[in-house]
Design an enzyme around this catalytic site. Structure first.
Site, PDB file in Angstrom:
ATOM      1  CG  ASP A 161       6.548  52.061  39.225  1.00 22.90           C
ATOM      2  OD1 ASP A 161       7.260  52.803  39.921  1.00 22.90           O
ATOM      3  OD2 ASP A 161       5.627  52.492  38.521  1.00 22.90           O
ATOM      4  CB  CYS A 173       9.708  57.396  40.938  1.00 25.28           C
ATOM      5  SG  CYS A 173       8.690  56.139  40.137  1.00 25.28           S
ATOM      6  CE  LYS A 228      12.165  57.407  37.339  1.00 26.91           C
ATOM      7  NZ  LYS A 228      10.925  56.709  37.695  1.00 26.91           N
ATOM      8  CG  HIS A 276      11.662  61.190  37.896  1.00 25.11           C
ATOM      9  ND1 HIS A 276      10.667  60.337  38.279  1.00 25.11           N
ATOM     10  CD2 HIS A 276      11.038  62.339  37.528  1.00 25.11           C
ATOM     11  CE1 HIS A 276       9.494  60.907  38.136  1.00 25.11           C
ATOM     12  NE2 HIS A 276       9.695  62.134  37.688  1.00 25.11           N
ATOM     13  CG  ASP A 317      11.341  53.073  42.407  1.00 24.90           C
ATOM     14  OD1 ASP A 317      10.605  52.064  42.377  1.00 24.90           O
ATOM     15  OD2 ASP A 317      11.277  53.985  41.559  1.00 24.90           O
ATOM     16  CG  HIS A 318       7.823  53.026  44.517  1.00 21.40           C
ATOM     17  ND1 HIS A 318       6.963  52.427  43.620  1.00 21.40           N
ATOM     18  CD2 HIS A 318       8.354  54.097  43.870  1.00 21.40           C
ATOM     19  CE1 HIS A 318       6.952  53.112  42.498  1.00 21.40           C
ATOM     20  NE2 HIS A 318       7.802  54.122  42.616  1.00 21.40           N
ATOM     21  CE  LYS A 376       4.481  55.322  40.971  1.00 22.95           C
ATOM     22  NZ  LYS A 376       4.834  55.287  39.539  1.00 22.95           N
TER      23      LYS A 376
END
Length: 559
Positions: free
Chosen positions: A36, A62, A114, A116, A319-320, A344
């Site tokens: 994030d 994510c 993480k 996920h 990741d973004h 996001k």
């Protein structure tokens, strides 16, 4: 030293891979991915390496972005994933991650932090989606993500939404049961009454648990390999200490397994150790970024101490983009995406997909340089394969491109010509890089109706949807020239842009060709795969009593 800084907070993921028992000429690999982190949040530079200014994420949320990072493929090709730990959807077992490629060439990759990408398929211990089934040799961390429920003294974030749903179901089922009891004569009224009261009591317990702990107790956990060692996590304030301690320990033992570190920064809520409180001028989020920057520095220092610096390929990204919707009252707690629009979960807008990108490889790539060529998170997959001497799978389409020739200045331009930007399974936007002219065109077929101020279509629901009433379809598509308009504020038209019709037509042709390359796959986000299934829930005790502490964890100061 490669450095990252921002005025808000963030979450990191990193991969450290070292060769063991293999050709020493092959480089060690250190991949770091923030979570994030907006491109405006990092005043990142590349004093010892290359700064990628047009680095693009494969998705604006994510799990699909990370799935693409792991596989080098658009998430639409694997069905896209975004799940609970007790759901059956996840990173498909037939996908080949870069960890599998490394494993095949003698590397031993670990992951800390993480994941996920889900855990199980059919039972609570089949671990079909687990990191160890996808090429990693060690896992320590959180199979889920970080939300308010996982933090101490935070108001519920997801549970509030679940609570409303459960209460509605409770009322409807109770009413239906009451009517059924009234109409049937299958057994005495006394037993009907008892059954009804019992049933309502069970539903009340479910509703209460949804309000006060469904997410926290069954999703906020810590795992070591296949074993749940703490459930729920005591307090996220310990996560930084645990992840850093684990990372330093593995790096110090340079002849043991290598390490993939995935820090729980800067995803909200922004847990930060006390020494960093007030460190920045941008509240808790900025403090969180300061803390992450410091932890990354500690990891780099450890790499240097064990003599791996000169033979390590290091990569940093997010990741973004930053999370614009997350607020506490009137205060925005998420990230900042600089001049780029939205963030996001915002379809194909640049603020959600353009991310920091830094590469360091001492003695191989020219330090303190800037690369203004389109690149993608998916490019790390074939790049890592090349560095390890591995071949990418030939039985599927790999969308990433090997970055090594570009980084070594053997070629002038990126191999990317078109990039496709999905929101879920819906194509929202497309990039077109015209190498000859240097133009970077961007079309939007669909855009979310997000308005950050109160009263906007997506206000208060945390994130816009990808379809339905919360998006707008554009015909003709929105067209921008990013080489002149990075903020996507000046929409082009046939009047203002002579090439308008040519670009729109070319994009339509390319989209059709791209869609013809998509093979139907099971959608990991369909109702069956996303619904919570008690029999799949990872649990350290006897379900539903999933409570345990990490007895091996010995708290210590990381300062």
């Amino acid at each position: 030293q490669l450095s990252v800084y921002h005025p808000f907070g963030w979450m990191v993921s990193s991969l450290f891979s070292q060769t063991y028992g293999i050709n020493a000429s092959r480089p060690n690999i250190l991949l770091i991915m923030a979570n994030d982190l907006g491109i405006g949040d990092s005043g990142c530079f590349a004093k010892e390496g290359v700064k990628l200014t047009q680095h693009i994420a494969a998705a604006t949320t994510c799990t699909p972005s990370r799935a693409a990072f792991l596989t080098g493929r658009y998430p639409i090709r694997s069905g896209r994933v975004l799940i609970w730990t007790g759901a059956s959807g996840g990173l498909p077992v037939n996908e080949t991650t870069f960890a599998k490629l490394l494993q095949q060439k003698g590397y031993a990759a670990g992951i800390i932090g993480k994941w996920h990408q889900s855990v199980n398929c059919e039972s609570h211990n089949d671990h079909c989606h687990h990191p160890l089934k996808h090429g990693f040799d060690y896992f320590y961390g959180a199979p889920f993500t970080l939300i308010n429920e996982c933090q101490c003294n935070k108001d519920p974030e997801v549970d509030v939404q679940l609570q409303a749903t459960y209460w509605l179901c409770t009322q409807m089922i109770a009413l239906f049961t009451l009517l059924l009891i009234k109409m049937t004569t299958l057994f005495p009224v006394k037993w009907k009454t008892i059954a009804f009261i019992t049933f309502c009591g069970i539903l009340f317990f479910i509703s209460w648990f949804a309000k006060y702990g469904f997410i926290r107790y069954w999703n906020c956990m810590l795992m070591r390999d296949h074993t749940v060692i703490e459930q729920p996590r005591k307090c996220c304030l310990q996560d930084s200490e645990r992840i850093l301690t684990q990372s330093l320990s593995f790096i110090k033992q340079k002849e043991t397994i290598p390490l993939f570190v995935s820090f729980l920064h800067v995803h909200t809520p922004c847990f930060t150790i006390k020494i960093f409180h007030g460190k920045s001028q941008n509240g808790l989020y900025g403090d969180n970024v300061e803390e992450m920057d410091w932890i990354v520095g500690r990891i780099f220092a450890a790499v240097d101490r064990v003599g791996l610096r000169t033979n390590t390929f290091t990569y940093f990204t997010s990741d973004h983009g930053g999370y614009l919707e997350f607020r506490e009252g009137n205060i925005q707690v998420g990230g900042w995406n600089g001049r780029f629009k939205d963030g996001k979960g915002m379809g194909g807008w640049e603020g959600g997909i353009r991310v920091p990108g830094i590469v360091r490889w001492p003695g191989k790539i020219t330090p303190n340089t800037v690369l203004d060529e389109p690149t993608s998170l998916m490019d790390i997959y074939p790049t890592v394969a090349h560095l390890a001497g591995a071949s990418v799978p030939q039985d599927r389409i790999i969308d990433g491109k090997n970055l090594v020739p570009l980084l070594l200045e053997e070629v002038r331009h990126s191999e990317h010509e078109f990039m496709f930007h999905y929101c879920g399974s819906y194509l929202h936007a497309v990039h077109w890089y015209q190498k000859e002219s240097g133009a970077l065109w961007k079309v939007h077929y669909v855009t979310p109706n997000f308005q950050p101020q109160e009263g906007g279509p997506c206000y208060g629901i945390k994130m816009c949807q990808c379809f339905g009433d919360e998006v707008t379809h554009h015909n003709p598509p929105l067209l921008f020239n990013l080489s002149r308009d990075l903020s996507e504020t000046n929409r082009l038209s046939p009047t203002s842009e002579p090439l308008f019709n040519v670009v729109i037509s070319q994009m339509a042709t390319v989209v059709t060709k791209h869609r013809n390359t998509l093979t139907p796959v099971a959608q990991q986000l369909d109702v069956y795969n996303t619904v919570w299934k008690p029999w799949l829930q990872p649990c350290c005790g006897t379900f539903p009593f999933c409570w345990c502490n990490d007895e091996k964890y010995n708290p210590q100061s990381i300062i």
